[in-house]
Design a protein around this motif. Sequence first.
Motif, short mmCIF file in Angstrom:
data_model
loop_
_atom_site.label_atom_id
_atom_site.label_comp_id
_atom_site.label_asym_id
_atom_site.label_seq_id
_atom_site.Cartn_x
_atom_site.Cartn_y
_atom_site.Cartn_z
N UNK A 1 0.02 6.37 6.21
CA UNK A 1 1.31 6.47 5.55
C UNK A 1 1.63 7.91 5.18
N UNK A 2 0.60 8.66 4.74
CA UNK A 2 0.85 10.04 4.37
C UNK A 2 1.35 10.85 5.57
N UNK A 3 0.83 10.53 6.77
CA UNK A 3 1.31 11.22 7.98
C UNK A 3 2.77 10.88 8.22
N UNK A 4 3.06 9.58 8.16
CA UNK A 4 4.44 9.13 8.35
C UNK A 4 5.35 9.79 7.33
N UNK A 5 4.86 9.82 6.13
CA UNK A 5 5.66 10.37 5.04
C UNK A 5 6.00 11.82 5.32
N UNK A 6 5.00 12.59 5.76
CA UNK A 6 5.24 14.00 6.04
C UNK A 6 6.25 14.20 7.17
N UNK A 7 6.05 13.44 8.30
CA UNK A 7 7.01 13.55 9.42
C UNK A 7 8.40 13.13 8.99
N UNK A 8 8.45 11.97 8.35
CA UNK A 8 9.75 11.40 7.97
C UNK A 8 10.46 12.26 6.97
N UNK A 9 9.70 12.86 6.08
CA UNK A 9 10.34 13.69 5.05
C UNK A 9 11.05 14.89 5.67
N UNK A 10 10.40 15.43 6.75
CA UNK A 10 11.05 16.55 7.45
C UNK A 10 12.40 16.11 8.01
N UNK A 11 12.39 14.95 8.67
CA UNK A 11 13.63 14.43 9.25
C UNK A 11 14.64 14.13 8.16
N UNK B 1 0.83 -1.21 0.00
CA UNK B 1 0.00 0.00 0.00
C UNK B 1 0.87 1.26 0.00
N UNK B 2 1.97 1.20 0.76
CA UNK B 2 2.85 2.37 0.81
C UNK B 2 3.48 2.64 -0.56
N UNK B 3 3.96 1.58 -1.17
CA UNK B 3 4.63 1.76 -2.45
C UNK B 3 3.64 2.30 -3.49
N UNK B 4 2.43 1.76 -3.40
CA UNK B 4 1.39 2.21 -4.32
C UNK B 4 1.12 3.71 -4.10
N UNK B 5 0.98 4.10 -2.81
CA UNK B 5 0.69 5.50 -2.50
C UNK B 5 1.79 6.42 -3.02
N UNK B 6 3.01 5.97 -2.82
CA UNK B 6 4.13 6.80 -3.26
C UNK B 6 4.13 6.99 -4.78
N UNK B 7 3.77 5.95 -5.47
CA UNK B 7 3.75 6.08 -6.93
C UNK B 7 2.52 6.86 -7.42
N UNK B 8 1.45 6.84 -6.64
CA UNK B 8 0.32 7.72 -6.98
C UNK B 8 0.79 9.17 -6.86
N UNK B 9 1.57 9.42 -5.80
CA UNK B 9 2.13 10.76 -5.61
C UNK B 9 3.03 11.15 -6.77
N UNK B 10 3.85 10.20 -7.17
CA UNK B 10 4.79 10.46 -8.27
C UNK B 10 4.06 10.80 -9.56
N UNK B 11 2.93 10.11 -9.73
CA UNK B 11 2.13 10.36 -10.94
C UNK B 11 1.33 11.66 -10.81
N UNK B 12 1.43 12.23 -9.60
CA UNK B 12 0.66 13.44 -9.27
C UNK B 12 -0.84 13.22 -9.44
N UNK B 13 -1.27 12.09 -8.90
CA UNK B 13 -2.70 11.79 -8.90
C UNK B 13 -3.27 12.16 -7.54
N UNK B 14 -4.38 12.84 -7.52
CA UNK B 14 -5.04 13.25 -6.29
C UNK B 14 -5.38 11.99 -5.47
N UNK B 15 -4.85 11.93 -4.24
CA UNK B 15 -5.04 10.71 -3.43
C UNK B 15 -6.50 10.48 -3.05
#
Length: 585
Positions: A352-362, A299-313
């Motif tokens: 995952x989006x929450x984790x992604x946002x926190x983790x990205x800051x770090x 699910x995470x990998x899928x979400x990340x690639x949706x982001x990469x494709x710039x598709x509205x989650x």
Amino acid sequence: MKAIDIRNKYLKFFEKNGHKIIPSAPLIPENDPSVLFTTAGMQPLVPYLLGQKHPEGKRLTDYQKCLRTNDIDEVGDNRHLTYFEMLGNWSLGDYFKQESIKMSYEFLTKELGIPSEKISVTCFKGDEDCPKDVETAEAWEKSGIPKERIYFYGKEDNWWIAGEEGPCGPDTEMFYDTGKPKCSEDCQPSCDCGKYVEIWNNVFMEYYKKDGKYTKLEQKNVDTGLGLERMAMLLQNKETPFDTEIFKPVMDKLKELAKNDDISSRRIVAEHLRASIMIVSDGGRPSNIDRGYILRRLIRRMTRHLNKLEIDLNKLPELIDLNIDTLEKLYPELQKNREVIKEVIVTEKDKFMKTLNNGEREFNKVITRLKEKNINKVDSKTIFNLYETYGFPPEVTKDLAIENGFEVNLDEVDKLFKEHQEKSRMGSEHKFKGGLAEQNEKTIAYHTATHLLNAALKEVIGKDSHQRGSNITSERMRFDFNCDHKLTDEEKKKIEDLVNKWIDEDLDVKVEKMKKEDAIKSGAECMFIEKYPDEVTVYTIGDVSKELCGGPHVKHTKELGHFKIVKEEASSQGVRRIKAILEEK
Ligand code: SER
């Protein structure tokens, strides 16, 4: 030819040839501690391949939902899939090489209409354990495959075993010639260039391997496997499975929605979404260990690639609906699970989006520090720490680091990550043993205790508490069930006391066969209704428990000893896990 037509033709053909059609087992094996997911059609049949009598007879056929995760990182290219469907037929001590090959050849050429000259086959060339498989080669010749299209290879290509131990034997593989030019003079079916595509594998199981030694099985079996997606691709003259009707609607929709199109990202999204849907539908839930972690990763990998494709989650529920509509003909059970599938996948995406946002800051802090120091490599320890501290997935850090122009040593990261996973997971998928094959007095007793625990939970927690998974070894049992809270000490005690009371009452364990409908009507408990054939076995324990189950079980509950809960913990969202042991009295 559409996938559903290929499947129907397959099952009908083998039915016509005396096989009973059995239902697909769930993707998540029950009572099997050694594997995470069902990876082949033969896996749920191991006890029968080892000699136990199958209620449906000696000739069986089915379609099996399978998931293999060894190549997760390869998904995105033109062929790798994690989830796939395997069509299979089995002879349990009935026909062997001659008849198996005759039927395969007839199915490929007559039913599917593949021209004979497009088929090449491979056979086992022999070694110190097992002689050259001349009989198989002769059977192919007799069917109409000329000598020059029959190849012989060693164990690396023409021997089948799942893992290190278990039933095994020489196999014969069928290859489809795509008509592409040979990549070299020596281009053969074993070559990876894409000219030849493997379509079917018939395993002639006559050995059992243990501790590196091969002994003859008492019963000679045939186990075959044909990948549905691949066959659909070939028969439809498509270059990839993503161009078939199985994936095309989702692939097209992704293209329409993407603001930054990339074919590989679209394949990853389409593939991982389908796999996640299938796992959730069969009861899987995201978590940090074992199969839950695989689902989480997908699910995470899928979400990340949706982001990469710039598709509205926010489009995710719509994409799930479309995917379910596309798959519904193949898997009607998806319809009834539609809402929970959406709920689980969307919730996990949000987390995952929450984790992604926190983790990205770090991650950005780390990057800035490294840049200041003029270092251009993110070391594996940092990647691992981001995971341990912020839950930031290593595969994402890896991608981000590379995108930011940093070097990463992928092997080192993989090593650290694997070490971590090894620690936290029960066993790898490769370590295939087939749990039921390991039946002994202890595991049988645990199996019966599972039914009692299931019944006790219904009394103590509530009628809506159902089994969500179970895992048994000779040392302990583990039982997952839905429940919205951590059990209190009082609840645990009540559960233990109830199970022990039933054990002390020395209740009879009764087994009977009945029609599935009647069993359900009589109120028998069952985890995956689709899994069972029309005639089912029902185990009744006194008047406390009634469950559809393949068995085996003890005859009287006193045989169990003393039941003790050793641990109660969260397994995944809304699912609790009890670990318990049986002690001598
Ligand atoms: N078990 C064999 C395979 O997985 C044949 O079904 O290929």
